[in-house]
Design an enzyme around this catalytic site. Sequence first.
Site, PDB file in Angstrom:
ATOM      1  N   ASP A 124       0.724  -0.958   0.124  1.00 43.44           N
ATOM      2  CA  ASP A 124      -0.044  -0.130   0.102  1.00 43.44           C
ATOM      3  C   ASP A 124       0.792   1.163   0.030  1.00 43.44           C
ATOM      4  OD1 ASP A 124       0.767   0.282   2.614  1.00 43.44           O
ATOM      5  OD2 ASP A 124      -1.088  -1.356   3.321  1.00 43.44           O
TER       6      ASP A 124
ATOM      7  N   ASP B 163       9.576   5.025  13.720  1.00 44.02           N
ATOM      8  CA  ASP B 163       9.474   4.648  14.173  1.00 44.02           C
ATOM      9  C   ASP B 163      11.141   4.294  13.979  1.00 44.02           C
ATOM     10  OD1 ASP B 163       8.927   3.392  12.007  1.00 44.02           O
ATOM     11  OD2 ASP B 163       7.381   1.278  13.956  1.00 44.02           O
TER      12      ASP B 163
ATOM     13  N   ASP C 205       1.398   4.757   1.371  1.00 46.54           N
ATOM     14  CA  ASP C 205       1.812   6.146   2.930  1.00 46.54           C
ATOM     15  C   ASP C 205       1.597   7.434   2.341  1.00 46.54           C
ATOM     16  OD1 ASP C 205       0.141   4.483   4.114  1.00 46.54           O
ATOM     17  OD2 ASP C 205       1.564   3.566   5.308  1.00 46.54           O
TER      18      ASP C 205
END
Length: 499
Positions: A88, A168, A90
């Site tokens: 996907d 992260d 983002d």
Amino acid sequence: MVSLKRFTDEVLQSAIETPQPDPEGTMVVAPAVPVGARRIPREEHCLSRRQISSGALQVLNTLHQAGHQAYLVGGSVRDLLLGREPKDYDVATDARPEQVRKLFRRNARLIGRRFILVHVQFGPEIVEVATFRGQGESAEETSERSASGRILADNVYGSLEEDAGRRDFTANALYYNIADRSILDFADGLTDLQAGRLRMIGDPEQRYREDPVRMLRAVRFAAKLGFQMDAAVEAAIAPCRDLLLEVPSARLFEETIKLFLTGHAQSSFDLLRRTGLFAALFPQLDRVLDAADAESARELLRLALEGTDQRVLLGKSVTPAFLFAALLWSALQAQRQHLEAQDKPANVALQQAAAELLEESRGRVAIPRRFALPMREIWDLQPRFTRRGGRRPYALLAHPRFRAAFDFLLLRQQSGEFVDHPELAGLGTWWTEFQEADSEGRKALMEQARREDAAPEAPLGPLPSNGLRRRPRRRRRKPSRLARVPSAADDASGNGTTG
């Protein structure tokens, strides 16, 4: 939904790889490099616009033309740089969620509570758009946290630099800039990508306390990408493992699905066991696997994980119900045997063990009802494979969950679960032949099974593989002469007696 057809010309134009001169002949000027970022120009990286989906390109272009910053970010940039197909896309932007929704109107919807996102949909493709997240340093913009430091609510917006600091792992903090086709690297993530190293941005223990699921993400990325976890990333897991108890169990289920049903289940399992995270998710099963006599249990789990990976590789469907039935089978057997030792009837012990096991999982990895019910059916059907007389094989064959239960039976046999029970060793072969045989062949197989069951060496006590005792055959009662006379309604429905 708005069709992409009217955007074709715009998308094709934006796919040109080199900066285009404006009408006065000057080149497009690259935006200023944010503080702390390294700008990697287009000619120094391999990410091409032609690799990006049309929907993601449309979102990037629309935001940019509306005067907003727009970057492809996260796993899609990472995977494209590694030569992989992103699952996907983002997008990160300085536009607020309401502004994004206004730009895309009926194509967009707001989602999320912890941090509001916008899903922009073009046909089957969904592009996730997030506003830059901030650090929340001001009194009015402070993230809501638990006593252990876990972030509960995080609708704090900020700058591009702050957003990069909130990511992260370094490999996920690479931003593809739609304005000049460069990549912004805030944490030397490109070097880590090239080295195959998974490194955390900031102090790993603090980042785990902010969101304990990051420990599972570390395992997932290391397994998926074949990366080596940085020593500090792995060392910080031990003191933070118990924080997973604070995470909603439904979210843990979603993360577990990503670990086990995306093509790298075996390597994920190995890393979970090595880091102690498997014990935090499935404590009862972890204890069973550690037992010295659990060789068949470990083998069954290995076969289930490898089979799942193989199906994903071949593009076949996989279901959480089957995998979780295999994951928890050994724990179910241990609990069943414990209940039988308390003089519980075999069938009652099996049902109670299943109920207790699923109830315990609610506090860890909550298995949704839509998967828990098929799991229990797979388990419940296992004892029925030993009953091969009368109409019972035909009834089992017609059961809607037969195929999954049969595959599970073969898995148990292949794992060596029946090695100490030769009377069960040929069960999988018998049912394979029964499915393929014609009417006469099935009768012959059932007669063969009847003779085997009647043999003196056939077990009469509890079967360790399924916990069922052989029941004595019940005599059919003769109908009483005072039985009622069947009605016409009975004859029509086929439910009455005939004279």
